[in-house]
Write an enzyme that holds these catalytic residues in place. Structure first.
Site, PDB file in Angstrom:
ATOM      1  N   CYS A 121     -81.214 -68.980 -56.892  1.00 25.91           N
ATOM      2  CA  CYS A 121     -82.520 -68.316 -56.819  1.00 25.91           C
ATOM      3  C   CYS A 121     -83.668 -69.275 -57.149  1.00 25.91           C
ATOM      4  CB  CYS A 121     -82.562 -67.127 -57.764  1.00 25.91           C
ATOM      5  SG  CYS A 121     -81.295 -65.900 -57.397  1.00 25.91           S
ATOM      6  N   HIS A 122     -83.500 -70.051 -58.223  1.00 23.61           N
ATOM      7  CA  HIS A 122     -84.580 -70.943 -58.647  1.00 23.61           C
ATOM      8  C   HIS A 122     -84.095 -72.341 -59.008  1.00 23.61           C
ATOM      9  CE1 HIS A 122     -86.022 -66.798 -59.351  1.00 23.61           C
ATOM     10  NE2 HIS A 122     -87.036 -67.277 -58.674  1.00 23.61           N
ATOM     11  N   GLY A 123     -82.798 -72.613 -58.817  1.00 25.76           N
ATOM     12  CA  GLY A 123     -82.297 -73.976 -58.958  1.00 25.76           C
ATOM     13  C   GLY A 123     -81.850 -74.421 -60.333  1.00 25.76           C
TER      14      GLY A 123
END
Length: 135
Positions: A99-101
């Site tokens: 989702c955001h790494g």
């Protein structure tokens, strides 16, 4: 004011560890959340222990995160925004939250990305050799 039977049933979950081969993950549900259980190999344990603790965003030794080195038990909820990371992925051989790494290592410690904290360790115990109770 006692807890109802359905609430008590979710308070603890029992897992048969003999069904989890070395080097594999399983995901179970406890209190509505995913719990990652990893049967770690000797190489994974050695890798987790050689990390320089002072280099971590949320400094925690592997020994502080496990009761038995071969068994890693943690909530499968990214500490950034609550997504569920993917196992055996990312730059550190642990978990990756697409989702955001956020990248977590084989001990569930945050190594890169926006997550501020390591993956949470729930209360658990080993009442018998091949039995795990979470909660």
């Amino acid at each position: 004011m006692s807890a109802s039977a359905d609430v008590l049933a979710m308070a603890k979950v029992e897992v048969d560890l003999s069904t989890i081969p070395e080097g594999k993950n399983v995901i179970i549900k406890w209190r509505g959340k995913p719990v990652f259980i990893r049967h770690r190999t000797a190489e994974e344990i050695a890798e987790a222990n050689k990390v320089e603790i002072s280099s971590l965003r949320d400094p925690q030794s592997d020994d502080d995160r496990v009761q038995k080195p071969e068994w890693l038990v943690m909530l499968g909820v990214c500490t950034h925004l609550g997504c569920v990371p993917i196992g055996e992925a990312g730059d550190y051989g642990g978990w990756f939250c697409p989702c955001h790494g956020s990248h977590y290592d084989i001990s569930g410690r945050i190594r890169r990305g926006p997550a501020p904290l390591n993956l949470e360790i729930p209360a658990y115990e080993f009442p018998e050799e091949d039995k795990l109770i979470i909660g």
